[in-house]
Design an enzyme around this catalytic site. Structure first.
Site, mmCIF file in Angstrom:
data_model
loop_
_atom_site.group_PDB
_atom_site.id
_atom_site.type_symbol
_atom_site.label_atom_id
_atom_site.label_comp_id
_atom_site.label_asym_id
_atom_site.label_seq_id
_atom_site.Cartn_x
_atom_site.Cartn_y
_atom_site.Cartn_z
ATOM 1 C CE1 TYR A 56 -3.036 -3.047 0.349
ATOM 2 C CE2 TYR A 56 -3.177 -2.663 2.713
ATOM 3 C CZ TYR A 56 -3.513 -3.399 1.593
ATOM 4 O OH TYR A 56 -4.334 -4.487 1.726
ATOM 5 C CG HIS A 141 -0.716 -8.703 0.358
ATOM 6 N ND1 HIS A 141 -0.306 -7.381 0.292
ATOM 7 C CD2 HIS A 141 -2.041 -8.690 0.045
ATOM 8 C CE1 HIS A 141 -1.326 -6.625 -0.044
ATOM 9 N NE2 HIS A 141 -2.387 -7.398 -0.207
#
Length: 330
Positions: A56, A141
């Site tokens: 992010y 992830h």
């Protein structure tokens, strides 16, 4: 806010969690003050579980979240981050990171790494950016294209970190339910994070992941409950999973909104609470880029929703008769 335990671990989570992707300038930039205010507003609303990832904003979300939480007692909140993408500096940065969705300078590059060494290096980097000595939960992830390595190498590394007390709970986070079902059935994960596949419009996880998780005692955290926009504000041009929503989905969301309106309940309130009707779901993860967004989400989350609303959605054919729905408060 009520807290529940994640799987068989000692880690707990508030029923509403804060998603930190927007703190990494997802699609558009926010400034540091706005990002901090969003975290402050989540805290004021009773949220104590915060999620982020190196992906992010090339680490920006982790740095901002760590800074915003600094000064608060570490034992009073739960923090999760993710591994699988290592960040490496670029010698001569050019341009931005918008190709990957984040409005930040392209000063680093991501490199997939689900090896045991990659897991440890990734977590060490995350702890430095967050400014903490441990995180409560670590997710693999998006290991979609690296499943075998993730199961054979990354998960044993996470198990060791869990045994060492560096992390409290381990799991995987993805945008699909099939691979997460494999993790639930074949490994000893505590929790999985599923984005977008258990919502009022997309209930595909009900066929595989959710019954598997319930049977194995694995918790599910559900993100993407608005499917990127159409369930928050259904209208022509709204997005579904970050692309223009097909007209039939917009029409279905509008019909749901009409049913909700009959009971004085905003559609987004039903959307944010729906997933908690399933016994495997521990928490709903909502992203926010400013204080108003997370304050509104928390307000919607707390609204009383009558059983008759869910029954009406089923009678209208907008929910299947066998879909579990919330029967009590959040």
């Amino acid at each position: 806010m009520r807290q529940v335990r994640l799987g068989r671990s000692a880690v707990t989570s508030t029923r509403l969690s804060f998603g930190g992707a927007a703190l990494g300038n997802l699609f558009t930039a926010v400034d540091d003050a706005t990002a901090t205010a969003a975290v402050d507003a989540a805290w004021a609303a009773g949220v104590r579980t915060f999620d982020t990832a190196p992906h992010y904003g090339l680490g920006l979300s982790e740095r901002r979240l760590g800074q915003a939480l600094r000064g608060r007692p570490r034992a009073e909140y739960q923090l999760s981050t993710k591994v699988g993408r290592l960040l490496e500096p670029v010698a001569e940065p050019v341009g931005d990171d918008l190709a990957d969705g984040f409005a930040v300078p392209a000063t680093q590059r991501r490199r997939w790494d689900f090896s045991a060494d990659g897991v440890r290096r990734g977590l060490e980097q995350s702890l430095l950016r967050l400014g903490v000595d441990h995180v409560d939960t670590v997710y693999l992830h998006d290991p979609d294209d690296h499943l075998d390595q993730a199961v054979a190498e990354a998960l044993p590394a996470l198990r060791q970190l869990r045994a060492e007390g560096v992390v409290g709970a381990i799991g995987a986070g993805m945008n699909q339910s099939a691979a997460l079902t494999r993790f639930v059935r074949e490994t000893d994960v505590d929790v999985v994070l599923l984005a977008g596949r258990y919502t009022l419009l997309d209930r595909s996880a009900l066929a595989d992941l959710l019954p598997a998780a319930a049977g194995r005692g694995v918790s599910v955290v559900v993100g993407g409950v608005f499917n990127s926009g159409v369930l928050a504000d259904p209208r022509p041009g709204a997005t579904f999973d970050y692309t223009p929503a097909p007209p039939e989905l917009v029409e279905r969301a509008l019909r749901m909104q009409e049913v909700c309106a009959r009971y004085g309940v905003p559609l987004r309130a039903a959307a944010v609470r729906f997933a908690l009707g399933h016994p495997a779901v521990a928490s709903v993860l909502v992203g926010a880029r400013n204080a108003d967004e997370i304050t509104d989400a928390a307000r919607q989350f707390d609204l009383p929703i009558p059983d008759a609303l869910w029954a009406d959605l089923k009678a209208s054919g907008l929910l299947s008769a066998d879909v579990p729905v919330p029967k009590d408060g959040p």
